[in-house]
Each structure stands twice: as C-alpha cells, then as structure tokens.
Design an enzyme around this catalytic site. Sequence first.
Site, short mmCIF file in Angstrom:
data_model
loop_
_atom_site.label_atom_id
_atom_site.label_comp_id
_atom_site.label_asym_id
_atom_site.label_seq_id
_atom_site.Cartn_x
_atom_site.Cartn_y
_atom_site.Cartn_z
N HIS A 118 0.81 -1.22 0.00
CA HIS A 118 0.00 0.00 0.00
C HIS A 118 0.85 1.27 0.00
CE1 HIS A 118 -3.44 -2.50 0.53
NE2 HIS A 118 -3.17 -2.82 1.78
N ASP A 164 -2.39 -11.08 -1.58
CA ASP A 164 -2.98 -10.51 -0.38
C ASP A 164 -4.43 -10.16 -0.71
OD1 ASP A 164 -1.82 -8.89 2.31
OD2 ASP A 164 -3.63 -8.02 1.44
N HIS A 166 -6.05 -7.58 -0.02
CA HIS A 166 -6.21 -6.16 -0.29
C HIS A 166 -5.43 -5.78 -1.55
CE1 HIS A 166 -6.59 -6.58 4.19
NE2 HIS A 166 -7.75 -6.02 3.87
N ASP A 241 -4.59 -13.47 4.46
CA ASP A 241 -5.89 -12.85 4.74
C ASP A 241 -7.04 -13.24 3.81
OD1 ASP A 241 -4.49 -11.37 2.85
OD2 ASP A 241 -4.48 -9.53 4.01
#
Length: 315
Positions: A118, A164, A166, A241
């Site tokens: 990110h 991931d 995200h 995740d």
Amino acid sequence: MQAFYADHFVLPLPDGHRFPMAKYEMLRDQITAHLPSVRLQQAEPADDAALALVHDPAYIDAVRHGTLSAAQQREIGFPWSPGMNERARRSVGATVQACRVALSGEGVAATLAGGTHHAYADKGSGFCVFNDAAVAARLMQIERLRAGIDPPSRPLQVAIIDLDVHQGNGSARIFHNDPSVFTLSLHGARNFPFRKEPSDCDIDLPDGCTDAPYLAALEQGLAEVERRCEPALVIYLAGADPHEGDRLGRLRLSDAGMAARDQRVFDWAWQRQLPVAMAMAGGYGHDIQTTVRVQLNTYRIAQAAWARWQGLPAR
C-alpha cells in the site's frame, strides 16, 4: 531455503491496536520448530539509496527523522517511532535479500516480513511505510544492469503476483505504464483500499469467495501474466488474509484452498524456471494462531518448491 526476518525490530503500538505485531515472532518460532531446514537470517536494513529508487527523498527523510505529519501517521496506521523507521527498512531489506538469493540460482527464497504494497512513492498507507516489492524489483534491475547481465534496453522483467486480500494500490501506482514490472492483484472488490489504482491485471473477488472460484481467478491471472509479460523473477505476496478465519479478509478460502493457491503459484513458476522471492504479506485472524498456521503451511510449500530447484544449473 533461506528466509529473512525482521521481528526483533518491533513498533511500540498502543494497547488495543489492531495490527497483529506478535505474528512475526510467532511464525519464526513455528518455522524453527517445524521446518528446521529453513535457514533463518536476520534481514539487513535497506539504505537511503535503495529506497530512493522508488520513494521520494523527502518522504524517506521524514520517516528517518520523525517529521511525518499527524495525517501521514494516521494514513500509515502507526505512530512514528525510531522502531518504525528501522523495521520498515529491514522489511524492505528482507525482500531485497530474498530476491538476490532466488536469482543466484537457489530458485526460491522467502521473507518473514514484507508485502507492504500500500506504500506509494511519496507516502505510506495501510500499515505500509515503504514498498518492499517495488524497491526490490528496482534494485534487482539496477544490480543486474551494473553487472552486465541484462542490457539497458531490456532490464530484468519482474512479475509481482499479489495474492494478499487487499489490492496492491501502491505497487500499481509506482509501476503504472512501466513494461518492465507486471503487477497482478487478486483482491476483495469491496475491501481496502476503497479507491483502487489500476494494476496491469486486477481481478476483483466478491465477498464470501470460496476455493473453486478463487483458484479459477488465479488461473486467469497467471494466464494474463504469461500472455503479457516475460518475467525472469517473481515476487510473490502470499497473504494469509483470504482465509476464512481472517477478520478483515471477507473471503472464505479453506486451509486446503490456501494450500492449493500457494502450490499453484510455485508450480507455475517451476514449470517456467522462474525464481520466486516470497513475502509474508497480510493476515489478521480472529485467532492469530490461525493466521500463523496458514502462513506456516505456505512456508512449507515454499520449502518444497526450493528443494525442487536444487538439481538445476544456476541461472
């Protein structure tokens, strides 16, 4: 298999903070106990010159000296401390070292850190300070150019396979319109970040996505990588995740589904003799032991993939 860790460098987080800092040491302890053939080594920190291949010098300086604004710290999700700077640098250094080892002929190496996808060039976000995969990709390109391995007209081609849950928005933005790095992201459509950046290949997944549709989407993504890129290095963000036990993931992959995901990535790379550097990435289990168990199995699969490489000639 060599694996690089940075868990000796922790952030002094306030009580009740939702980031599971303890999982890094817990995973290292589990690897020591159950995968003793993995060669664990403490990561070296990335220096300013390496970070500046991706990140703005003013941002690097602010992280080093603690001059991040309150708004910048909120976006990262951590209060500034000297430990933030040190840990972030070593997370990047771990991925850099794993890439070097994978490219040296070992084929597979790993980090017990990283996946900080990110982070943008000029800011951090979502528990990510510096973007380890981006810095490592750039540094590998530079090192190989300097060594005369790759010509300036054709730098090392890197595929970032980001699994991931995200979306890897920082990586997508950093490598926007850069043909030397292909970004693939499979992620929850309705999950963070809510304003996504365009990767080279984005595959949005609905809440509640289970094993079969996820694995079908992964096949689609890998086919796109192969169709549009000729990588000589894979950086694999193996987030835990997407697992059904994750409190932030919103997907429903089983233990078997997560294992099939990891196996497919390593099989795909092996079939093409592509070295893989694997980063730990995210995991936020309702029970953190669940996250550690899922991630331990990922490292078990990576170790088996490394073993397959050892009869091959050095690349």
